[in-house]
Motif scaffolding. Structure first.
Motif, mmCIF file in Angstrom:
data_model
loop_
_atom_site.group_PDB
_atom_site.id
_atom_site.type_symbol
_atom_site.label_atom_id
_atom_site.label_comp_id
_atom_site.label_asym_id
_atom_site.label_seq_id
_atom_site.Cartn_x
_atom_site.Cartn_y
_atom_site.Cartn_z
ATOM 1 N N GLY A 59 0.796 -1.221 0.000
ATOM 2 C CA GLY A 59 0.000 0.000 0.000
ATOM 3 C C GLY A 59 0.830 1.273 0.000
ATOM 4 O O GLY A 59 0.393 2.304 -0.501
ATOM 5 N N GLN A 60 2.030 1.214 0.576
ATOM 6 C CA GLN A 60 2.879 2.402 0.707
ATOM 7 C C GLN A 60 4.025 2.434 -0.307
ATOM 8 O O GLN A 60 4.651 3.490 -0.505
ATOM 9 C CB GLN A 60 3.473 2.475 2.124
ATOM 10 C CG GLN A 60 2.440 2.487 3.244
ATOM 11 C CD GLN A 60 1.768 3.836 3.436
ATOM 12 O OE1 GLN A 60 1.886 4.735 2.616
ATOM 13 N NE2 GLN A 60 1.036 3.981 4.541
ATOM 14 N N ALA A 61 4.305 1.324 -0.959
ATOM 15 C CA ALA A 61 5.431 1.263 -1.899
ATOM 16 C C ALA A 61 5.371 2.327 -2.997
ATOM 17 O O ALA A 61 6.421 2.847 -3.401
ATOM 18 C CB ALA A 61 5.518 -0.135 -2.517
ATOM 19 N N GLN A 65 8.252 4.461 -5.244
ATOM 20 C CA GLN A 65 8.472 4.182 -6.659
ATOM 21 C C GLN A 65 7.924 5.262 -7.582
ATOM 22 O O GLN A 65 8.300 5.311 -8.754
ATOM 23 C CB GLN A 65 7.880 2.815 -7.021
ATOM 24 C CG GLN A 65 8.540 1.646 -6.275
ATOM 25 C CD GLN A 65 10.037 1.556 -6.497
ATOM 26 O OE1 GLN A 65 10.796 2.423 -6.106
ATOM 27 N NE2 GLN A 65 10.463 0.490 -7.167
ATOM 28 N N SER A 66 7.061 6.127 -7.082
ATOM 29 C CA SER A 66 6.576 7.234 -7.912
ATOM 30 C C SER A 66 7.526 8.424 -7.907
ATOM 31 O O SER A 66 7.356 9.365 -8.685
ATOM 32 C CB SER A 66 5.187 7.692 -7.434
ATOM 33 O OG SER A 66 5.256 8.181 -6.099
ATOM 34 N N ALA A 67 8.545 8.377 -7.048
ATOM 35 C CA ALA A 67 9.534 9.460 -7.024
ATOM 36 C C ALA A 67 10.373 9.403 -8.301
ATOM 37 O O ALA A 67 10.783 8.322 -8.730
ATOM 38 C CB ALA A 67 10.429 9.332 -5.798
ATOM 39 N N ALA A 105 5.281 -7.340 -6.630
ATOM 40 C CA ALA A 105 6.660 -6.876 -6.472
ATOM 41 C C ALA A 105 7.316 -6.597 -7.823
ATOM 42 O O ALA A 105 8.065 -5.621 -7.973
ATOM 43 C CB ALA A 105 7.471 -7.901 -5.694
ATOM 44 N N VAL A 106 7.040 -7.456 -8.804
ATOM 45 C CA VAL A 106 7.584 -7.230 -10.142
ATOM 46 C C VAL A 106 7.021 -5.937 -10.734
ATOM 47 O O VAL A 106 7.756 -5.110 -11.291
ATOM 48 C CB VAL A 106 7.282 -8.428 -11.058
ATOM 49 C CG1 VAL A 106 7.642 -8.114 -12.509
ATOM 50 C CG2 VAL A 106 8.050 -9.667 -10.594
ATOM 51 N N ARG A 107 5.694 -5.743 -10.597
ATOM 52 C CA ARG A 107 5.071 -4.535 -11.147
ATOM 53 C C ARG A 107 5.589 -3.276 -10.464
ATOM 54 O O ARG A 107 5.686 -2.214 -11.081
ATOM 55 C CB ARG A 107 3.546 -4.619 -11.023
ATOM 56 C CG ARG A 107 2.909 -5.649 -11.938
ATOM 57 C CD ARG A 107 1.411 -5.437 -12.040
ATOM 58 N NE ARG A 107 0.724 -5.718 -10.794
ATOM 59 C CZ ARG A 107 0.232 -6.926 -10.458
ATOM 60 N NH1 ARG A 107 0.376 -7.953 -11.283
ATOM 61 N NH2 ARG A 107 -0.400 -7.095 -9.316
ATOM 62 N N LEU A 108 5.935 -3.409 -9.164
ATOM 63 C CA LEU A 108 6.457 -2.272 -8.413
ATOM 64 C C LEU A 108 7.971 -2.105 -8.566
ATOM 65 O O LEU A 108 8.550 -1.198 -7.980
ATOM 66 C CB LEU A 108 6.112 -2.426 -6.928
ATOM 67 C CG LEU A 108 4.654 -2.191 -6.543
ATOM 68 C CD1 LEU A 108 4.385 -2.666 -5.120
ATOM 69 C CD2 LEU A 108 4.298 -0.703 -6.680
ATOM 70 N N ASP A 109 8.602 -2.984 -9.342
ATOM 71 C CA ASP A 109 10.047 -2.922 -9.597
ATOM 72 C C ASP A 109 10.848 -3.051 -8.304
ATOM 73 O O ASP A 109 11.832 -2.331 -8.081
ATOM 74 C CB ASP A 109 10.409 -1.623 -10.328
ATOM 75 C CG ASP A 109 11.814 -1.664 -10.915
ATOM 76 O OD1 ASP A 109 12.275 -2.769 -11.260
ATOM 77 O OD2 ASP A 109 12.448 -0.597 -11.020
ATOM 78 N N ALA A 110 10.441 -3.986 -7.441
ATOM 79 C CA ALA A 110 11.155 -4.220 -6.188
ATOM 80 C C ALA A 110 12.489 -4.920 -6.445
ATOM 81 O O ALA A 110 12.654 -5.635 -7.438
ATOM 82 C CB ALA A 110 10.296 -5.071 -5.253
ATOM 83 N N VAL A 111 13.418 -4.731 -5.517
ATOM 84 C CA VAL A 111 14.686 -5.454 -5.595
ATOM 85 C C VAL A 111 14.622 -6.767 -4.819
ATOM 86 O O VAL A 111 15.460 -7.653 -5.010
ATOM 87 C CB VAL A 111 15.861 -4.605 -5.079
ATOM 88 C CG1 VAL A 111 16.005 -3.348 -5.924
ATOM 89 C CG2 VAL A 111 15.712 -4.251 -3.609
ATOM 90 N N ALA A 112 13.634 -6.901 -3.924
ATOM 91 C CA ALA A 112 13.467 -8.119 -3.135
ATOM 92 C C ALA A 112 12.127 -8.050 -2.412
ATOM 93 O O ALA A 112 11.522 -6.978 -2.299
ATOM 94 C CB ALA A 112 14.598 -8.278 -2.107
ATOM 95 N N VAL A 113 11.676 -9.193 -1.915
ATOM 96 C CA VAL A 113 10.505 -9.252 -1.048
ATOM 97 C C VAL A 113 10.920 -9.830 0.297
ATOM 98 O O VAL A 113 11.920 -10.534 0.396
ATOM 99 C CB VAL A 113 9.365 -10.101 -1.658
ATOM 100 C CG1 VAL A 113 8.877 -9.504 -2.953
ATOM 101 C CG2 VAL A 113 9.801 -11.549 -1.864
ATOM 102 N N CYS A 114 10.144 -9.519 1.338
ATOM 103 C CA CYS A 114 10.469 -9.945 2.694
ATOM 104 C C CYS A 114 9.271 -10.664 3.311
ATOM 105 O O CYS A 114 8.132 -10.197 3.197
ATOM 106 C CB CYS A 114 10.852 -8.737 3.541
ATOM 107 S SG CYS A 114 11.350 -9.141 5.237
#
Length: 279
Positions: A59-61, A65-67, A105-114
């Protein structure tokens, strides 16, 4: 493919990482919201401070990522929700994961998930829930090349306030870290041991999987930096600190101090000078 994303997490010069965790709001505990009441402002401050990564919920990512720009911190996405921190505890206890977390996570271009691996006295069913979540996430993580950070947390009953607190017993931490490794962790986020001199045993149990050390509750700046220095010396590949950064009077200053220790092997006194003294 999994390792490619980790190139955006670990500093190429030091091979280490500072991940600032700001996922506390997911756990439905009011005390965890101190310092992060205004999430847009918190995330903006951290982006400017420039840690290697910021750990956020789905919800906060988007705040991160919009920066604009390519040099902002990487995203580590929290993929599970638990109610084990509440005081008093709720019943029944649970830990559940977001079903499509890896695709998100892929759509948000994350480097990893926890994801958590919780060991709670008297509640083996919660660890079973975590294991099922990890195995489900592992399948999709392999498919999409998404690094999986497992967070093995050994807890103990808090007799004063209710709920659970961290158990720093070396043997218990080593055992749970080893299980995280056996479950296929790409990264492990583990608590410091009560005897900080034992931390090389945690690194050994991870068997080559990078270990990032969890920060836990607030401590004074010197203690935090000395502990950071000690775990790095024993082979930890970085740190994941939350409240010690976001609840600090000067989040940018403590971030700079931590980055100096993590990436430049700065002395504690030199790092303290970057924040103007002890907090």
């Amino acid at each position: 493919m999994t390792k490619y994303r980790l190139n955006r997490l670990f500093n190429p010069r030091s091979g280490r990482a500072l991940d600032v965790a700001v996922d506390h709001g997911a756990f439905h505990e009011h005390a965890f919201l101190a310092g992060i009441e205004d999430m847009p402002a918190t995330v903006a401050t951290l982006i400017d401070a420039g840690p290697d990564a910021i750990q956020l919920t789905l919800g906060q990512a988007p705040l991160l990522q919009s920066a604009p720009g390519k040099d902002k911190p990487g995203l580590v996405l929290r993929t599970d929700i638990a109610n084990v921190y509440n005081s008093p505890l709720e019943s029944p206890l649970h830990s559940v994961h977001v079903p499509d977390a890896i695709e998100v996570a892929v759509r948000l271009d994350a480097v990893a998930v926890c994801v958590n691996l919780l060991d709670l006295p008297g509640h083996p069913e919660v660890r079973e829930q975590c294991i099922r979540s990890i195995l489900a996430l592992r399948t999709d993580a392999e498919r999409y090349g998404m690094p999986l950070m497992i967070e093995p947390l050994v807890m103990q009953t808090n007799s004063d306030k209710g709920g659970y607190t961290v158990d720093g017993d070396t043997r218990k931490i080593v055992t749970l870290v080893r299980q995280a490794r056996e479950l296929g962790a790409d990264l492990i986020k583990a608590d410091p041991t009560d005897d900080i001199g034992d931390y090389h045993l945690v690194v050994q149990a991870a068997a080559g999987t990078p270990v990032l050390v969890r920060g836990g509750g607030r401590v004074d700046d010197r203690t935090l930096l000395e502990r950071t220095q000690a775990v790095l010396a024993q082979g930890a590949r970085g740190i994941v600190y939350g409240r010690n950064v976001i609840q600090h009077p000067h989040p940018a200053g403590i971030t700079a101090a931590l980055m100096a220790v993590v990436h430049d092997d700065a002395t504690v006194d030199d790092a303290l000078a970057l924040i103007g003294g002890e907090g």
